[in-house]
Design a protein around this motif. Structure first.
Motif, PDB file in Angstrom:
ATOM      1  N   PHE A  32      14.218  -3.231   1.677  1.00  0.00           N
ATOM      2  CA  PHE A  32      14.383  -1.819   1.343  1.00  0.00           C
ATOM      3  C   PHE A  32      14.364  -1.555  -0.159  1.00  0.00           C
ATOM      4  O   PHE A  32      14.661  -0.455  -0.579  1.00  0.00           O
ATOM      5  N   LYS A  33      13.984  -2.558  -0.934  1.00  0.00           N
ATOM      6  CA  LYS A  33      13.927  -2.332  -2.375  1.00  0.00           C
ATOM      7  C   LYS A  33      12.890  -1.286  -2.731  1.00  0.00           C
ATOM      8  O   LYS A  33      13.022  -0.576  -3.721  1.00  0.00           O
ATOM      9  N   SER A  34      11.829  -1.175  -1.919  1.00  0.00           N
ATOM     10  CA  SER A  34      10.818  -0.152  -2.209  1.00  0.00           C
ATOM     11  C   SER A  34      11.396   1.247  -1.986  1.00  0.00           C
ATOM     12  O   SER A  34      11.157   2.162  -2.775  1.00  0.00           O
ATOM     13  N   GLN A  45       0.824  -1.206   0.000  1.00  0.00           N
ATOM     14  CA  GLN A  45       0.000   0.000   0.000  1.00  0.00           C
ATOM     15  C   GLN A  45       0.862   1.262   0.000  1.00  0.00           C
ATOM     16  O   GLN A  45       0.578   2.229  -0.698  1.00  0.00           O
ATOM     17  N   ILE A  46       1.949   1.234   0.798  1.00  0.00           N
ATOM     18  CA  ILE A  46       2.856   2.383   0.845  1.00  0.00           C
ATOM     19  C   ILE A  46       3.525   2.582  -0.509  1.00  0.00           C
ATOM     20  O   ILE A  46       3.706   3.706  -0.983  1.00  0.00           O
ATOM     21  N   ASP A  47       3.886   1.467  -1.175  1.00  0.00           N
ATOM     22  CA  ASP A  47       4.502   1.546  -2.502  1.00  0.00           C
ATOM     23  C   ASP A  47       3.564   2.211  -3.503  1.00  0.00           C
ATOM     24  O   ASP A  47       3.997   3.006  -4.350  1.00  0.00           O
ATOM     25  N   LYS A  48       2.270   1.872  -3.424  1.00  0.00           N
ATOM     26  CA  LYS A  48       1.288   2.487  -4.328  1.00  0.00           C
ATOM     27  C   LYS A  48       1.208   3.992  -4.103  1.00  0.00           C
ATOM     28  O   LYS A  48       1.145   4.771  -5.046  1.00  0.00           O
ATOM     29  N   GLN A  49       1.240   4.394  -2.811  1.00  0.00           N
ATOM     30  CA  GLN A  49       1.213   5.827  -2.492  1.00  0.00           C
ATOM     31  C   GLN A  49       2.460   6.520  -3.028  1.00  0.00           C
ATOM     32  O   GLN A  49       2.390   7.614  -3.591  1.00  0.00           O
TER      33      GLN A  49
END
Length: 401
Positions: free
Chosen positions: A272-274, A188-192
């Motif tokens: 930590f790849k995101s 979800q954080i990645d989408k944001q």
């Protein structure tokens, strides 16, 4: 007259002993450098190194990492000096961890656990905290048995079967469920973050990369005139920071990322790849190198290997050799045909600029971010590199240049 008692309420740093092994493919000088870095990690975590121990071995002992005689020596020192913990320079298996703790009777950490502790202390944003918690749980999962030794079945007979295994399985299920929830939260954080990146428009993006504590945040502050946290400790920056920078009349985005380090836990890189999407999606990488560090060439190799793991090697790279104000000319032995014995020669910054290392990492610039030496040269190089990408992206919009 009553004597007034004075109590020391300050928090005293935990005393640590460091342990490493010298394998056949390593030298004593290399292991010393590794342990110096480990001591810096301990200091960053708030501890104090009081002694280091090394042992030359073909490979780490499967039961206790070091030999039994060396472990007895470490145990005696810890007891005499009242050390609080033993820190090993390599990852310990669950059985090694349990055996060493039973023998030393103090807290035992390995390099991975220490890095995770520092990350947990440095994480500020929801994303970084989630990533660190996920990495900690993944590290903890195979080591659950050491937490429940008081419940394990150590003897046979009635009343001694089951509880330990039941508790471990229960904890394992809880951790696996938590890991699944954290992974979903990160999605979800990645989408944001992806939405935020799209909202930044099509500005050219530059990412600062490099070994930890090479001065990336200081360069970020200098170029963007912002106040990103910078400190002479490892992993001072954990959360990615993005700032808009304008050089001349050309705007672009500059991001400061987490520093890399030797033996970085693999699952931590995965988590930590995101955060490191900023590196993968950047148009230009600024690889910052601390040229004053005696092993900066190893640091360059470590960063390049990490960039390969991230799939971020096919990008324009500007190598920024930082901290030239702290550089000490190194001495080499030079031989020629007329003299049998070598002649010692000092390698200065000017010599280094002409060396294969500088040419191999071209385009390169030599600066001091703190003393602001050669900053204009850096800006000119950065400007010309950004212009090339901007012109290729917008061939009909070259009125800026």
């Amino acid at each position: 007259m009553a004597i007034q008692k004075i109590y020391d309420t300050s928090i005293k740093p935990e005393k640590a002993v460091l342990i490493g092994i010298i394998t056949p493919n390593e030298t004593e000088a290399q292991e010393k450098e590794y342990l110096d870095e480990l001591a810096f990690l301990v200091e960053t975590a708030g501890g104090q190194t009081i002694q280091t121990f090394t042992q030359r071995m073909q490979r780490a002992d499967r039961a206790t990492f070091v030999g039994s005689g060396k472990l007895d020596e470490i145990k005696s020192y810890i007891a005499a000096e009242e050390a609080d913990m033993a820190v090993f320079d390599d990852e310990l298996s669950p059985s090694q961890l349990r055996n060493i703790e039973n023998e030393l009777q103090v807290k035992v950490l390995d390099r991975n656990n220490l890095i995770l502790d520092i990350f947990a202390n440095r994480a500020k944003t929801a994303q970084a905290k989630t990533q660190v918690e996920l990495a900690q749980l993944q590290y903890l999962l195979p080591r659950l048995t050491r937490m429940w030794t008081h419940l394990e079945r150590q003897k046979g007979g009635i009343g001694m079967r089951g509880p330990g295994e039941t508790q471990i399985e229960s904890d394992r299920r809880m951790i696996l469920n938590k890991i699944a929830l954290l992974k979903e939260k990160l999605k979800q954080i990645d989408k944001q973050n992806e939405t935020q990146r799209k909202n930044r428009g099509e500005l050219v993006r530059v990412a600062l990369v490099g070994y930890t504590n090479v001065g990336k945040s200081t360069i970020m502050n200098m170029l963007s005139k912002s106040e990103v946290f910078a400190e002479n400790k490892l992993f001072a920056t954990l959360d990615t920071t993005v700032r808009k920078v304008v050089i001349g009349n050309l705007p672009f985005l500059l991001s400061d990322t987490v520093g890399f380090i030797r033996k970085l836990p693999h699952h931590l890189v995965e988590c930590f790849k995101s955060t490191l999407d900023e590196v993968r999606e950047a148009d230009i990488l600024m690889h910052v190198v601390d040229i004053s560090h005696p092993n900066f060439e190893d640091h360059i190799f470590t960063v390049n290997e990490t960039l390969k793991d991230l799939g971020a090697v096919d990008k324009p790279v500007i190598t920024v050799f930082n901290k030239i104000d702290a550089y000490q000319p190194t001495a080499i032995i030079e031989h020629n045909e007329e003299q049998y014995e070598g002649v010692e020669k000092s390698i200065t910054i000017e010599d280094f600029k002409k060396s294969w290392m500088a040419k191999h990492n071209s385009p390169a610039v030599f600066i001091s971010a703190t003393a602001r030496d050669n900053i204009e040269e850096l800006k000119e190089l950065l400007y010309s590199t950004v212009v090339q990408i901007h012109q290729a992206r917008y061939p009909y919009n070259n009125l800026l240049y």
